[in-house]
Design a protein around this motif. Structure first.
Motif, PDB file in Angstrom:
ATOM      1  N   GLU A 109       0.829  -1.211   0.000  1.00  0.00           N
ATOM      2  CA  GLU A 109       0.000   0.000   0.000  1.00  0.00           C
ATOM      3  C   GLU A 109       0.860   1.256   0.000  1.00  0.00           C
ATOM      4  O   GLU A 109       0.548   2.223  -0.691  1.00  0.00           O
ATOM      5  CB  GLU A 109      -0.955  -0.003   1.202  1.00  0.00           C
ATOM      6  N   GLN A 110       1.943   1.242   0.763  1.00  0.00           N
ATOM      7  CA  GLN A 110       2.813   2.416   0.811  1.00  0.00           C
ATOM      8  C   GLN A 110       3.477   2.649  -0.543  1.00  0.00           C
ATOM      9  O   GLN A 110       3.533   3.781  -1.024  1.00  0.00           O
ATOM     10  CB  GLN A 110       3.876   2.269   1.896  1.00  0.00           C
ATOM     11  N   GLU A 111       3.955   1.587  -1.183  1.00  0.00           N
ATOM     12  CA  GLU A 111       4.552   1.742  -2.506  1.00  0.00           C
ATOM     13  C   GLU A 111       3.534   2.265  -3.510  1.00  0.00           C
ATOM     14  O   GLU A 111       3.854   3.112  -4.346  1.00  0.00           O
ATOM     15  CB  GLU A 111       5.109   0.403  -3.005  1.00  0.00           C
ATOM     16  N   GLN A 112       2.297   1.792  -3.419  1.00  0.00           N
ATOM     17  CA  GLN A 112       1.238   2.268  -4.314  1.00  0.00           C
ATOM     18  C   GLN A 112       1.002   3.761  -4.121  1.00  0.00           C
ATOM     19  O   GLN A 112       0.901   4.516  -5.094  1.00  0.00           O
ATOM     20  CB  GLN A 112      -0.072   1.518  -4.055  1.00  0.00           C
ATOM     21  N   CYS A 123       3.971  14.823  -7.705  1.00  0.00           N
ATOM     22  CA  CYS A 123       4.592  15.384  -6.499  1.00  0.00           C
ATOM     23  C   CYS A 123       6.103  15.183  -6.515  1.00  0.00           C
ATOM     24  O   CYS A 123       6.610  14.214  -7.079  1.00  0.00           O
ATOM     25  CB  CYS A 123       4.022  14.722  -5.249  1.00  0.00           C
ATOM     26  N   SER A 124       6.803  16.093  -5.857  1.00  0.00           N
ATOM     27  CA  SER A 124       8.256  15.975  -5.733  1.00  0.00           C
ATOM     28  C   SER A 124       8.588  14.978  -4.625  1.00  0.00           C
ATOM     29  O   SER A 124       7.730  14.616  -3.817  1.00  0.00           O
ATOM     30  CB  SER A 124       8.869  17.337  -5.391  1.00  0.00           C
ATOM     31  N   TYR A 125       9.855  14.563  -4.567  1.00  0.00           N
ATOM     32  CA  TYR A 125      10.274  13.640  -3.515  1.00  0.00           C
ATOM     33  C   TYR A 125      10.028  14.258  -2.139  1.00  0.00           C
ATOM     34  O   TYR A 125       9.613  13.570  -1.212  1.00  0.00           O
ATOM     35  CB  TYR A 125      11.757  13.301  -3.669  1.00  0.00           C
ATOM     36  N   GLU A 126      10.296  15.566  -2.018  1.00  0.00           N
ATOM     37  CA  GLU A 126      10.078  16.247  -0.741  1.00  0.00           C
ATOM     38  C   GLU A 126       8.617  16.225  -0.335  1.00  0.00           C
ATOM     39  O   GLU A 126       8.291  15.986   0.832  1.00  0.00           O
ATOM     40  CB  GLU A 126      10.581  17.694  -0.817  1.00  0.00           C
ATOM     41  N   ALA A 131       4.351  13.899   3.097  1.00  0.00           N
ATOM     42  CA  ALA A 131       3.030  13.265   3.186  1.00  0.00           C
ATOM     43  C   ALA A 131       3.105  11.894   3.840  1.00  0.00           C
ATOM     44  O   ALA A 131       2.201  11.502   4.590  1.00  0.00           O
ATOM     45  CB  ALA A 131       2.406  13.154   1.797  1.00  0.00           C
ATOM     46  N   GLU A 132       4.177  11.155   3.584  1.00  0.00           N
ATOM     47  CA  GLU A 132       4.318   9.798   4.103  1.00  0.00           C
ATOM     48  C   GLU A 132       5.059   9.743   5.442  1.00  0.00           C
ATOM     49  O   GLU A 132       5.084   8.700   6.083  1.00  0.00           O
ATOM     50  CB  GLU A 132       5.045   8.915   3.086  1.00  0.00           C
ATOM     51  N   GLY A 133       5.686  10.846   5.825  1.00  0.00           N
ATOM     52  CA  GLY A 133       6.436  10.864   7.078  1.00  0.00           C
ATOM     53  C   GLY A 133       7.714  10.040   7.003  1.00  0.00           C
ATOM     54  O   GLY A 133       8.109   9.402   7.979  1.00  0.00           O
ATOM     55  N   ILE A 134       8.359  10.040   5.823  1.00  0.00           N
ATOM     56  CA  ILE A 134       9.610   9.317   5.626  1.00  0.00           C
ATOM     57  C   ILE A 134      10.624  10.257   4.979  1.00  0.00           C
ATOM     58  O   ILE A 134      10.297  11.377   4.619  1.00  0.00           O
ATOM     59  CB  ILE A 134       9.396   8.062   4.733  1.00  0.00           C
ATOM     60  N   ARG A 136      13.476  11.553   2.074  1.00  0.00           N
ATOM     61  CA  ARG A 136      13.533  11.577   0.609  1.00  0.00           C
ATOM     62  C   ARG A 136      14.256  10.345   0.069  1.00  0.00           C
ATOM     63  O   ARG A 136      13.908   9.821  -0.979  1.00  0.00           O
ATOM     64  CB  ARG A 136      14.229  12.839   0.117  1.00  0.00           C
ATOM     65  N   VAL A 137      15.251   9.873   0.801  1.00  0.00           N
ATOM     66  CA  VAL A 137      15.978   8.677   0.388  1.00  0.00           C
ATOM     67  C   VAL A 137      15.042   7.466   0.395  1.00  0.00           C
ATOM     68  O   VAL A 137      15.070   6.642  -0.515  1.00  0.00           O
ATOM     69  CB  VAL A 137      17.208   8.431   1.298  1.00  0.00           C
ATOM     70  N   ALA A 138      14.175   7.389   1.402  1.00  0.00           N
ATOM     71  CA  ALA A 138      13.210   6.290   1.469  1.00  0.00           C
ATOM     72  C   ALA A 138      12.230   6.367   0.293  1.00  0.00           C
ATOM     73  O   ALA A 138      11.857   5.340  -0.283  1.00  0.00           O
ATOM     74  CB  ALA A 138      12.458   6.316   2.793  1.00  0.00           C
ATOM     75  N   VAL A 139      11.835   7.571  -0.070  1.00  0.00           N
ATOM     76  CA  VAL A 139      10.955   7.749  -1.231  1.00  0.00           C
ATOM     77  C   VAL A 139      11.666   7.229  -2.474  1.00  0.00           C
ATOM     78  O   VAL A 139      11.101   6.470  -3.263  1.00  0.00           O
ATOM     79  CB  VAL A 139      10.550   9.235  -1.418  1.00  0.00           C
ATOM     80  N   TRP A 140      12.932   7.612  -2.650  1.00  0.00           N
ATOM     81  CA  TRP A 140      13.703   7.159  -3.798  1.00  0.00           C
ATOM     82  C   TRP A 140      13.795   5.636  -3.815  1.00  0.00           C
ATOM     83  O   TRP A 140      13.620   5.011  -4.869  1.00  0.00           O
ATOM     84  CB  TRP A 140      15.104   7.772  -3.772  1.00  0.00           C
ATOM     85  N   LYS A 141      14.048   5.022  -2.655  1.00  0.00           N
ATOM     86  CA  LYS A 141      14.166   3.557  -2.586  1.00  0.00           C
ATOM     87  C   LYS A 141      12.851   2.884  -2.971  1.00  0.00           C
ATOM     88  O   LYS A 141      12.850   1.903  -3.718  1.00  0.00           O
ATOM     89  CB  LYS A 141      14.600   3.118  -1.185  1.00  0.00           C
ATOM     90  N   HIS A 142      11.744   3.406  -2.467  1.00  0.00           N
ATOM     91  CA  HIS A 142      10.438   2.831  -2.806  1.00  0.00           C
ATOM     92  C   HIS A 142      10.161   2.954  -4.308  1.00  0.00           C
ATOM     93  O   HIS A 142       9.699   2.004  -4.947  1.00  0.00           O
ATOM     94  CB  HIS A 142       9.309   3.508  -2.018  1.00  0.00           C
ATOM     95  N   LEU A 143      10.426   4.131  -4.877  1.00  0.00           N
ATOM     96  CA  LEU A 143      10.184   4.336  -6.307  1.00  0.00           C
ATOM     97  C   LEU A 143      11.123   3.476  -7.153  1.00  0.00           C
ATOM     98  O   LEU A 143      10.701   2.891  -8.152  1.00  0.00           O
ATOM     99  CB  LEU A 143      10.335   5.814  -6.671  1.00  0.00           C
TER     100      LEU A 143
END
Length: 156
Positions: A109-112, A123-126, A131-134, A136-143
């Motif tokens: 669900e989080q990856e979705q 949306c930007s990584y920031e 929004a997810e409370g993580i 930017r590196v975690a966002v990059w890893k998920h994407l």
């Protein structure tokens, strides 16, 4: 569609639509033209949007028109003359539907959410990180993980 309804849609969705177009085209004027064309078509056409799907419809329209412009521009440049743009939108829509189904079935669900924040909402990584409370590196890893899954699945 009624002019009042078009105005509501414009006020509510223009910023996201423009941001998505700008992300794809890298050109302010082209991006404004794409979004304006969509609203003009809504004003003069027979399209009826449901409130629960209007944003998705508008953003998908932006993406498809931007990609069509890019295809037309690249084919014109390659051939050094005017060419009729090819209409691959049905094939493209089918691919995007396949990707949406893959995302819904094979990702957490989080990856979705992160995937849709980035590629549907633009949306930007920031913004996603906030929004997810993580981080930017975690966002990059998920994407990165999501895109690798999609590549591996569809490039068999």
């Amino acid at each position: 569609m009624e002019r009042i309804e078009i105005q509501r849609l414009f006020k509510q969705h223009y910023a996201k639509m423009y941001r998505m177009a700008r992300t794809i085209l890298y050109d302010e004027q082209e991006s404004e033209d794409v979004v304006s064309d969509i609203f003009e078509d809504l004003l003069h056409g027979q399209t009826i949007l449901k409130p629960e799907t209007e944003e998705r419809y508008l953003l998908t329209s932006v993406r498809n028109r931007c990609l069509k412009r890019l295809r037309h521009t690249s084919s014109t440049i390659e051939e050094s003359g005017y060419t009729e743009p090819t209409d691959d939108s049905d094939v493209e829509d089918e691919r995007l539907t396949d990707i949406d189904e893959f995302v819904a079935c094979h990702m957490t669900e989080q990856e979705q959410r992160i995937f849709r924040f980035r590629f549907t909402d633009g949306c930007s990584y920031e913004e996603i990180a906030a929004a997810e409370g993580i981080s930017r590196v975690a966002v990059w890893k998920h994407l990165s993980h999501a895109l690798n899954q999609i590549r591996n699945y569809f490039n068999k």
